[in-house]
Motif scaffolding. Structure first.
Motif, short mmCIF file in Angstrom:
data_model
loop_
_atom_site.label_atom_id
_atom_site.label_comp_id
_atom_site.label_asym_id
_atom_site.label_seq_id
_atom_site.Cartn_x
_atom_site.Cartn_y
_atom_site.Cartn_z
N ASP A 31 13.44 -14.51 18.18
CA ASP A 31 13.54 -15.95 18.46
C ASP A 31 12.78 -16.40 19.70
O ASP A 31 12.76 -17.59 20.01
CB ASP A 31 15.00 -16.40 18.53
N GLU A 47 10.53 -19.03 18.36
CA GLU A 47 11.04 -20.13 17.56
C GLU A 47 10.47 -21.49 17.97
O GLU A 47 10.47 -22.44 17.17
CB GLU A 47 12.56 -20.17 17.60
N SER A 48 9.96 -21.61 19.20
CA SER A 48 9.35 -22.87 19.62
C SER A 48 7.95 -23.07 19.05
O SER A 48 7.39 -24.16 19.14
CB SER A 48 9.28 -22.94 21.15
N SER A 60 11.88 -14.51 9.76
CA SER A 60 12.88 -15.56 9.95
C SER A 60 13.53 -16.01 8.64
O SER A 60 14.50 -16.76 8.65
CB SER A 60 12.24 -16.77 10.64
N ASP A 106 15.94 -5.09 12.72
CA ASP A 106 16.29 -6.28 13.48
C ASP A 106 16.15 -6.01 14.98
O ASP A 106 15.79 -4.90 15.39
CB ASP A 106 17.70 -6.78 13.13
#
Length: 263
Positions: free
Chosen positions: A104, A107-108, A140, A163
């Motif tokens: 993550d 994620e931006s 994702s 993961d």
């Protein structure tokens, strides 16, 4: 991105040891063509770009093109957030190559993100057969993960899902097996050089040690004064070392003894 070349157009953000092997491997595999390489050190960016078919080197994150298909972030962990903050979000696939960072952190950048982690030690100028390197991936969504797998399988048949938690645990194991072991080789080399020798005299010993570890149980192959609990020999060794090395010797010897003499 409009192009006549085969495969995805790829931007590499980073030009270090991992990128220097992974970028050419992706091009050779036909998975894609690298169109741009960013590094804060323009010489590093140019060095990697020169090994690729038609990549442009840049040293300013704001110059990263917005319309490539895939962006691969291969930076030291602490630099990732700062560099990415200077690059606009887009709809491409964004990947990072870190064993320690969570997915993550990207994620931006996009709604399609993942991890492309090669579990290997890389150095510039040292050839590595990428087909033998295990690649650990994460995506994702199932669709994104499937896309990442298809790219990875062009590079190596050894593709596995992992993961963030599993990658961290593997990375710790890799640090012990590779980084710490290499530091032990360095210490041994330093000690030998004081007497005009080099690590070459230990090559047969090192080869046999690695052979046993790869073909059996490392624990069963353990030898030396610590596993025997030979306190007299260990104390003699410690007395010959400077305080820092003596402390390392004591800690590792204690770990070996405790591992093999559990009550």
């Amino acid at each position: 991105m409009s192009t006549s070349a085969v495969g995805d157009s790829i931007v590499f953000i980073g030009a270090g040891n991992v990128a220097s092997h992974l970028a050419p491997a992706l091009e050779r595999s036909g998975a894609g063509h690298v169109v741009q390489v960013y590094s804060r050190n323009i010489a590093s960016a140019r060095g990697l770009a020169s090994a690729l078919e038609n990549a442009v080197a840049i040293d300013d994150p704001s110059q990263v093109i917005p319309d490539a298909d895939v962006y691969i972030v291969s930076l030291v962990d602490h630099a990732v957030s700062e560099v990415l903050s200077r690059i606009p979000r887009n709809k491409a696939l964004w990947l990072h190559t870190s064993g320690s960072l969570p997915m993550d952190v990207l994620e931006s950048m996009s709604g399609s993100i993942g991890v492309f982690y090669p579990l290997q030690t890389f150095s510039k100028g040292v050839d590595v057969d990428m087909a033998e390197v295990p690649l650990f991936i994460e995506g994702s969504s199932p669709e994104v993960a499937d896309r990442i797998r298809r790219i990875a399988e062009r590079v190596t048949p050894k593709v596995h899902y992992a993961d963030g938690d599993l990658r961290k645990r593997m990375h710790i194991a890799a640090v012990f097996a590779c980084n710490f072991t290499n530091h032990m080789f360095t210490i041994a080399d330093d000690l030998l050089r004081r007497d005009g020798l080099s690590l070459e005299v230990l090559h047969p010993l090192l080869k046999e040690t690695v052979r046993k570890a790869l073909n059996g149980s490392p624990a069963q192959g353990q030898t030396g004064p610590a596993v025997r609990g030979d306190r007299e020999v260990m104390e003699a060794h410690e007395s010959m070392l400077d305080p820092q090395l003596a402390e390392i010797y004591r800690m590792i010897s204690a770990s070996i003894y405790n591992r093999h003499h559990k009550s």
